[in-house]
Design a protein around this motif. Structure first.
Motif, PDB file in Angstrom:
ATOM      1  N   HIS A 350      -7.128  -1.116   1.619  1.00 29.82           N
ATOM      2  CA  HIS A 350      -7.201  -1.414   0.980  1.00 29.82           C
ATOM      3  C   HIS A 350      -9.141  -2.394   0.402  1.00 29.82           C
ATOM      4  O   HIS A 350      -9.131  -2.712   1.727  1.00 29.82           O
ATOM      5  CB  HIS A 350      -6.267  -1.985  -0.749  1.00 29.82           C
ATOM      6  N   HIS A 351      -9.555  -2.129  -0.093  1.00 27.72           N
ATOM      7  CA  HIS A 351     -10.406  -3.092  -0.567  1.00 27.72           C
ATOM      8  C   HIS A 351     -11.240  -3.453  -1.810  1.00 27.72           C
ATOM      9  O   HIS A 351     -11.321  -2.536  -2.844  1.00 27.72           O
ATOM     10  CB  HIS A 351     -11.914  -2.654   0.136  1.00 27.72           C
ATOM     11  N   ASN A 352     -10.491  -4.207  -2.250  1.00 28.05           N
ATOM     12  CA  ASN A 352     -10.682  -4.865  -4.064  1.00 28.05           C
ATOM     13  C   ASN A 352     -12.388  -5.352  -3.577  1.00 28.05           C
ATOM     14  O   ASN A 352     -12.889  -5.922  -3.199  1.00 28.05           O
ATOM     15  CB  ASN A 352      -9.638  -6.038  -4.189  1.00 28.05           C
ATOM     16  N   GLY A 353     -13.044  -6.003  -5.092  1.00 30.30           N
ATOM     17  CA  GLY A 353     -14.508  -6.020  -5.866  1.00 30.30           C
ATOM     18  C   GLY A 353     -14.334  -6.818  -6.985  1.00 30.30           C
ATOM     19  O   GLY A 353     -13.526  -6.329  -7.842  1.00 30.30           O
ATOM     20  N   SER A 354     -14.635  -7.774  -7.509  1.00 29.99           N
ATOM     21  CA  SER A 354     -15.531  -8.600  -8.046  1.00 29.99           C
ATOM     22  C   SER A 354     -16.864  -8.165  -8.561  1.00 29.99           C
ATOM     23  O   SER A 354     -17.613  -8.865  -7.385  1.00 29.99           O
ATOM     24  CB  SER A 354     -14.922  -9.105  -9.013  1.00 29.99           C
ATOM     25  N   MET A 363      -9.251  -0.904  -5.188  1.00 30.27           N
ATOM     26  CA  MET A 363      -8.896   0.781  -4.421  1.00 30.27           C
ATOM     27  C   MET A 363      -7.604   0.641  -3.442  1.00 30.27           C
ATOM     28  O   MET A 363      -8.750  -0.195  -2.355  1.00 30.27           O
ATOM     29  CB  MET A 363     -10.231   1.288  -3.703  1.00 30.27           C
ATOM     30  N   TYR A 364      -6.374   1.079  -3.725  1.00 27.32           N
ATOM     31  CA  TYR A 364      -5.774   1.143  -2.450  1.00 27.32           C
ATOM     32  C   TYR A 364      -5.691   2.553  -2.228  1.00 27.32           C
ATOM     33  O   TYR A 364      -5.569   3.581  -2.770  1.00 27.32           O
ATOM     34  CB  TYR A 364      -4.458   0.459  -2.635  1.00 27.32           C
ATOM     35  N   ARG A 371      -1.284   8.947  -1.244  1.00 25.17           N
ATOM     36  CA  ARG A 371      -1.214   7.821  -2.395  1.00 25.17           C
ATOM     37  C   ARG A 371      -2.104   6.846  -2.326  1.00 25.17           C
ATOM     38  O   ARG A 371      -2.096   6.713  -1.549  1.00 25.17           O
ATOM     39  CB  ARG A 371      -0.136   7.629  -2.385  1.00 25.17           C
ATOM     40  N   THR A 372      -2.793   7.237  -4.173  1.00 29.54           N
ATOM     41  CA  THR A 372      -4.338   6.132  -4.329  1.00 29.54           C
ATOM     42  C   THR A 372      -3.744   5.367  -5.319  1.00 29.54           C
ATOM     43  O   THR A 372      -3.355   5.570  -6.951  1.00 29.54           O
ATOM     44  CB  THR A 372      -5.460   6.773  -4.135  1.00 29.54           C
TER      45      THR A 372
END
Length: 410
Positions: A350-354, A363-364, A371-372
């Motif tokens: 994943h990579h998350n963000g803000s 985003m996983y 599977r996302t």
């Protein structure tokens, strides 16, 4: 502590403190599959997934303004939203809404750089100074080090040290950011500011998340291709995958389609204020975090990436390999690696963000992209500390999607 709890909590904190503050179907470009080749099965019309709706409602109940979520799993696609699109209005966030993805941009940037590596136009372990001599970078800093955050280059949005001390950079929080949120920054300006500060460590000897690394990666793309970062992103990834809801905005303030509003709560002269920060200039984050997207586009992109449609196998393997110095963050080349444990699906990426204010993005995906989870979270006017509240709700959501709701994992 269960593995999923430990990994989710650490990474969520990274999103809040680092990513935000610190912060043509049918025609494929080289190394990219067409949108048709990554089509996902559709869920049955009217499919009811109350457990997913409950998970996103929990974000709203804890103080966030709105959430939109898209899940693809063995049951197909599910899309839903909770909360409000705009404060003082009743409408929910649009499930096809655009949002600022923040540091999710880094996965797109890393993918583009690795495509150029696959073509022999960039050497993954070559000195960055060979491509960008004008900055006088330490010759020991390689392209790989930029993508894995081991260059040691100062983070231009500020460095946060383990002992609690802070080395300030360009303000990305508080009243200073609010007052300056429409300012346009040039990537070269951001890099030069970072290089005017002492390096955090010797190149390759440690790990520290730095937006400067990916701003340099964006400039590297431009130097090697002779095109702007935005043009090359459209040519290689956005158009081939049919990501019509995704844009590289540069210094543009607004949104190109339906969207939820984001808000920022801050102190001014001892008083708490809330301001609508939907319109802001994303040039502060450049190739490190300026993109706008949708849950559908992020799902399509991540499924294609994880499924081997965007990179050759050996480079995808490099991308997924966490650097030992990244510790619990387990960061590879533009990706976090998370172990959910034997009672769940195993390893996920994943990579998350803000954005500096108003928006968070998730985003996983599983290793094969089957599977996302992709989502957007918007902040409102509630008196909450996102660094405290967000990890708890994120843990529940990730457990629901990747552990089929089981709470005992690891």
């Amino acid at each position: 502590m269960p593995q999923v709890v430990r990994r989710v909590g650490v990474t969520a904190l990274a999103v809040t403190l680092l990513a935000g503050v610190a912060g043509v179907a049918g025609v494929a470009a080289p190394g990219v599959a067409t949108a048709n080749s990554v089509a996902l099965p559709k869920a049955a019309a009217g499919q009811d997934r109350p457990e997913l709706q409950k998970a996103i409602q929990a974000f709203v109940d804890s103080g966030f303004a709105g959430v939109q979520l898209r899940v693809h799993d063995q049951l197909g696609d599910w899309v839903g939203s909770a909360g409000v699109r705009k404060l003082d209005e009743a409408a929910k966030p649009p499930t096809n809404g655009r949002f600022r993805v923040g540091s999710v941009t880094k996965t797109f940037t890393a993918t583009l750089v690795l495509q150029l590596v696959a073509e022999g136009r960039i050497g993954l372990d070559s000195p960055v100074v060979d491509y960008l001599p004008r900055f006088g970078l330490d010759r020991r800093i390689t392209v790989r080090m930029l993508l894995q955050h081991t260059s040691g280059v100062f983070n231009y949005t500020g460095e946060y040290y383990p002992d609690g001390t802070v080395a300030p950079g360009i303000p990305a929080a508080g009243k200073e950011w609010v007052d300056n949120r429409f300012h346009t920054y040039r990537p070269e300006e951001l890099v030069r500011l970072a290089l005017s500060k002492p390096a955090r460590f010797e190149p390759g000897t440690d790990w520290s998340y730095s937006n400067t690394n990916y701003t340099l990666a964006g400039l590297l793309i431009e130097k090697v291709t002779g095109r702007s970062y935005a043009e090359e992103m459209k040519r290689r990834i956005l158009r081939p995958l049919g990501l019509s809801g995704t844009v590289v905005p540069g210094a543009r303030l607004g949104f190109p389609g339906p969207h939820a509003h984001g808000y920022y709560r801050y102190q001014d002269a001892g008083q708490w204020k809330t301001v609508d920060v939907t319109r802001q200039n994303p040039s502060l984050l450049s190739a490190a975090g300026d993109m706008i997207s949708t849950t559908k586009d992020l799902q399509t992109f991540f499924s294609a990436l994880m499924g081997g449609k965007l990179l050759p196998g050996p480079l995808l393997a490099e991308m997924r390999k966490p650097h030992p110095k990244s510790g619990d963050y387990r960061y590879g080349l533009g990706l976090f690696v998370q172990d959910t444990g034997p009672n769940c699906v195993g390893t996920i990426f994943h990579h998350n963000g803000s954005a500096p204010g108003g928006y968070g993005a998730l985003m996983y995906g599983t290793p094969d992209g089957s599977r996302t989870l992709t989502a957007s979270v918007t902040t409102g006017d509630a008196a909450i500390d996102p660094a405290q509240v967000f990890p708890k709700e994120l843990e529940k959501l990730v457990t629901e999607v990747f552990c089929d709701g089981r709470t005992e994992v690891g």
